[in-house]
Design a protein around this motif. Structure first.
Motif, short mmCIF file in Angstrom:
data_model
loop_
_atom_site.label_atom_id
_atom_site.label_comp_id
_atom_site.label_asym_id
_atom_site.label_seq_id
_atom_site.Cartn_x
_atom_site.Cartn_y
_atom_site.Cartn_z
N VAL A 42 -6.59 4.98 6.35
CA VAL A 42 -6.63 3.79 5.48
C VAL A 42 -6.42 2.52 6.29
N PHE A 54 0.83 -1.21 0.00
CA PHE A 54 0.00 0.00 0.00
C PHE A 54 0.87 1.26 0.00
N PHE A 55 1.87 1.30 0.88
CA PHE A 55 2.76 2.47 0.93
C PHE A 55 3.55 2.61 -0.37
N GLN A 83 1.21 3.99 -3.04
CA GLN A 83 0.98 5.40 -2.76
C GLN A 83 2.21 6.25 -3.12
N GLN A 96 2.48 6.60 -6.93
CA GLN A 96 1.46 7.49 -7.46
C GLN A 96 1.69 8.95 -7.07
N SER A 97 2.61 9.18 -6.11
CA SER A 97 2.87 10.56 -5.67
C SER A 97 3.95 11.25 -6.49
N GLU A 145 -3.89 10.50 6.67
CA GLU A 145 -4.45 9.75 5.54
C GLU A 145 -4.10 8.27 5.65
N GLN A 146 -2.83 7.98 5.99
CA GLN A 146 -2.41 6.59 6.11
C GLN A 146 -3.09 5.89 7.28
#
Length: 814
Positions: free
Chosen positions: A381, A38-39, A42, A45-46, A377-378
């Motif tokens: 989630v 997940f990290f 993310q 995508q950043s 945010e993390q």
């Protein structure tokens, strides 16, 4: 009341240590891997979204038609930047980015090759790279001003203030002094644009002639534009055709040469082998990793669900008593969900510890600088993931158990035999199918990558070292290559006299996608012919192990064969030459030349692409005289290709360095291995294969733990039956087979579903290679046999222990 629910939940979890432990291990591993993935997703995508103008910035992509269709690239002509700025009012700012490098030193003890990026003065106004010292609108105005990163400053100046200090770099025949006028904070890890030193793009005058700077058919670096409005992208692209008609004049052909705009926020996640000057990540990788995380979590959740149903026998009476005492359906559901939540929360804690533990290994595998940062945010989630797993793993058991009728339960009329619970059998079969799917996919990937590694590339890559020779900068490209080759030849001849050296040659290009340069010329019928080119010298063919199909090799004397070309078999076929020797390329622009040899086809690109027409030449002037298209996507400095006689590679390196420092004491010694250049082409797929293998191992581990628990539950629920069978004379083997056949059916169901699915899902992955090698059916058969053997071992072990129990104890009434 809620406090009481948690007390009962903790008591039940502690009481059933085996099942709690299996659930915790499975969910912890699943969550640990999922959190890491997940990290990572993310983080990927950043990329480039930290720029405040990110939605307004676009990178230009050039499209040019040739005989094979359209050739697309992010390399652009020098004239592109000012032309877009002048022709489109929608464009607010524009910048070039042109890569380069030079020998740099402070003193005789600090000499090294220094890469740099030549950019327009507006570069630091467009991109939000943090300046620690200097003003963004001023630091890149001076041709001889340099902006460096903190890491570069420490390399040259230690802890002293770098502003005002100078770095000397060889930009042509002489060393130029560049004054440090700006200091940048080290670049973010999620920036596609990476560099150590920024220079004003006026420095391209040292290496690119005025004619090339004005040509629309020579490309250097990339171009970024900033629009006043992101929605103006379509307007600009619609006006490109008119712009090209204006700048190309009589050479203009509608639709054959144009540009499109790509948002910088999308350029990192590109589905392309040629991402330009940046490193990209294929979007498919993120989808695959997300799928792996989901499958591992799903297997862990299935374990939770099946074991909860399996414990129905022991929990049913508890439900009956609680309902008789007045417990409502909702209260019981909440009780069971509380147990699931506690298990998931504990697994989340262990999962976070696991993720932090394996993070360095993960970063090494993917060559990233990922950090696990827990912002709001993390955390949100992770909280949502915890609730989702609680619902997914605990909802069905909670509602199933809470719906049991107390009268039937307390009378003992319920039957929970394993063989009659289709849902549980289906879940376990699905769990096995996922595990076998990952195992079979790993088998396919390992088999394919072994085929790639063992494939004959048409040359010999073993025991070859590539020594970088700094190019000699010049505004004339021909003069620069010629002078650089002369420098390389001096070193090559020195090495050739050493007994430890088998042979040595010189080359511009090595191996890999876009390593060989792109060239093109017009045929007599007006069609464009595209090919790959490489400039070589010395005993290149002998050193690299290329075989001649016909004709001869180049004369190693640098003064001879200036008009000679050697082509590959594909080039000869494309030109329809039955006897290529002595042929002349049908184009009246070429200087006098002659085909003197044909080498057997070899893979100059990775095995993702087909073999293309190739020309090997000694003289750049002869080859450049006839081309009307040239694209240089790799370094332009030559490399001395050296093959050693012995097997002691470290001693051989020391000899190469000794000769280099004797001849060129003021130049840094830099080398690489040919086999590493080959292996680098497949890094992404090697990483993916390792990740799938790891996922397969984890999936198998969790599935086997689930199988162990399910077998234990199934046998525990039938201990009286086992006792009766023992009394009636049943053997341990027959009792073992009674349980084995039920689980073997489930295993076979998983295998029969997984193997065809693996072939289907891996089809698109394997089709990206020109060399494909599927595993034999025998390999898949071994996978199935392995699964069956594991099932037999686990179930037989449990059933054997149960069959050895004294029937008197198992048949004793409660």
């Amino acid at each position: 009341m809620i406090k009481n629910y948690f007390k009962i939940a903790i008591r039940n979890l502690y009481k059933n240590k085996l099942h709690t432990g299996i659930n915790l291990i499975g969910l912890s591993i699943g969550l640990g891997i999922s959190i890491l993935i997940f990290f990572f997703i993310q983080f990927e995508q950043s990329f480039d979204k930290f720029h405040s103008q990110a939605e307004y910035i676009f990178r230009l992509e050039r499209h040019e038609k040739d005989e094979n269709g359209f050739n697309s690239s992010y390399s652009t002509p020098i004239s592109t930047a000012p032309t877009f700025g002048d022709e489109f009012p929608q464009v607010r700012q524009v910048t070039r980015t042109i890569g380069g490098g030079a020998q740099a030193y402070l003193d005789e003890s600090t000499i090294q090759f220094q890469p740099f990026l030549m950019v327009s003065p507006e570069f630091l106004e467009i991109f939000d790279f943090k300046l620690l010292r200097g003003e963004a609108n001023q630091v890149l105005q001076d041709k001889f001003g340099a902006v460096i990163t903190e890491k570069t400053a420490k390399k040259y100046f230690g802890d002293t203030n770098p502003i005002g200090q100078t770095i000397r770099m060889r930009m042509e025949d002489d060393f130029e002094e560049y004054q440090v006028v700006g200091l940048l904070e080290d670049l973010p890890a999620n920036s596609s644009i990476q560099f150590e030193v920024l220079l004003n793009d006026e420095n391209m005058d040292f290496s690119i002639g005025k004619e090339s700077q004005n040509s629309w058919y020579n490309v250097y670096g990339e171009t970024y534009v900033v629009l006043n409005d992101p929605l103006a992208k379509r307007e600009v692209e619609a006006g490109v055709d008119a712009m090209m008609k204006k700048v190309l004049g009589e050479n203009y052909v509608a639709g054959e040469y144009y540009f499109t705009l790509e948002p910088i926020s999308a350029m990192h996640l590109l589905d392309t082998q040629n991402p330009g000057m940046i490193e990209n990540t294929r979007p498919q990788l993120l989808w695959i990793l997300a799928g792996i995380a989901f499958l591992i979590l799903l297997i862990a959740c299935i374990n939770f669900t099946t074991m909860a149903i399996g414990r129905s026998t022991t929990r049913a009476k508890e439900v009956g008593v609680r309902k008789t005492m007045g417990a409502e359906f909702g209260h019981l559901v909440f009780q069971f969900l509380t147990e699931a939540l506690l298990t998931t929360l504990l697994a989340l804690i262990f999962g976070l510890i696991l993720a932090e533990t394996i993070l360095p290994t993960f970063n090494a595998l993917f060559e990233k600088e990922l950090q696990l940062v827990y912002r709001f945010e993390q955390i949100l989630v992770l909280f949502g993931l915890t609730l989702a797993i609680t619902a997914m793993a605990g909802a069905y058991p909670a509602f199933f158990m809470s719906s049991l009728a107390p009268i039937r339960v307390l009378k003992g009329n319920l039957s929970f035999k394993f063989g009659k619970q289709r849902l549980r059998k289906g879940l376990v079969a699905f769990q096995f199918s996922i595990s076998f799917l990952l195992v079979a996919s790993t088998l396919i990937m390992v088999n394919q990558m072994n085929a790639i590694r063992n494939h004959d590339l048409g040359f010999d890559q073993d025991m070859i070292i590539l020594v970088d020779v700094p190019d000699v900068p010049s505004t004339s490209f021909v003069k620069s290559i010629t002078a650089s080759f002369a420098k390389a030849e001096t070193y090559r001849q020195a090495l050739s006299s050493r007994s430890e050296v088998n042979s040595a040659g010189i080359t511009i290009s090595t191996y890999g996608d876009d390593a060989f340069w792109d060239g093109g010329f017009s045929l007599e019928d007006g069609k464009q012919f595209s090919f790959r080119l490489n400039f070589v010298g010395g005993d290149y063919l002998k050193t690299i192990g290329l075989e001649l199909a016909e004709g001869r090799d180049f004369n190693p004397d640098p003064k001879s064969d200036s008009s000679a070309f050697i082509i590959n078999e594909t080039f000869a076929k494309a030109m329809n030459w039955e006897d290529p020797l002595g042929e002349i390329i049908p184009n009246n622009r070429f200087n006098t030349h002659q085909i003197v040899g044909v080498v057997k086809d070899f893979h100059h690109n990775s095995l993702y692409g087909q073999i293309e027409p190739v020309i090997l030449a000694k003289s750049p002037a002869t080859l450049f005289s006839g081309v009307n298209m040239l694209m240089i996507s790799s370094a332009s400095n030559p490399k001395v290709v050296v093959r050693g006689n012995g097997s002691d590679i470290e001693q051989f390196q020391a000899i190469l360095k000794e000769e280099w420092e004797r001849i060129y004491p003021m130049d840094a010694f830099s080398f690489s291995f040919m086999d590493e250049a080959v292996a680098d082409q497949y890094k992404a797929d090697e990483r993916l294969g390792k990740m799938v293998f790891l996922a397969a191992c984890i999936a198998i581990l969790i599935a086997l733990m689930g199988l162990f628990a399910m077998a234990a539950l199934a046998i525990a629920g039938r201990t009286k039956e086992i006792g009766i069978r023992k009394v009636l004379g049943a053997s341990s083997w027959s009792i073992s087979w009674m349980f084995n056949k039920e689980f073997l059916v489930i295993t076979l169901m998983g295998v029969l579903v997984a193997l065809p699915l693996s072939l289907y899902f891996m089809q698109s992955w394997i089709e990206q290679f020109t060399v494909r090698n599927w595993p034999s059916w025998f390999n898949f058969f071994l996978v199935a046999i392995g699964g069956i053997l594991f099932t037999i071992m686990i179930v037989s072990g449990q059933s054997y222990i149960a069959s050895q129990m004294n029937p008197v104890k198992t048949l004793k009434d409660e």
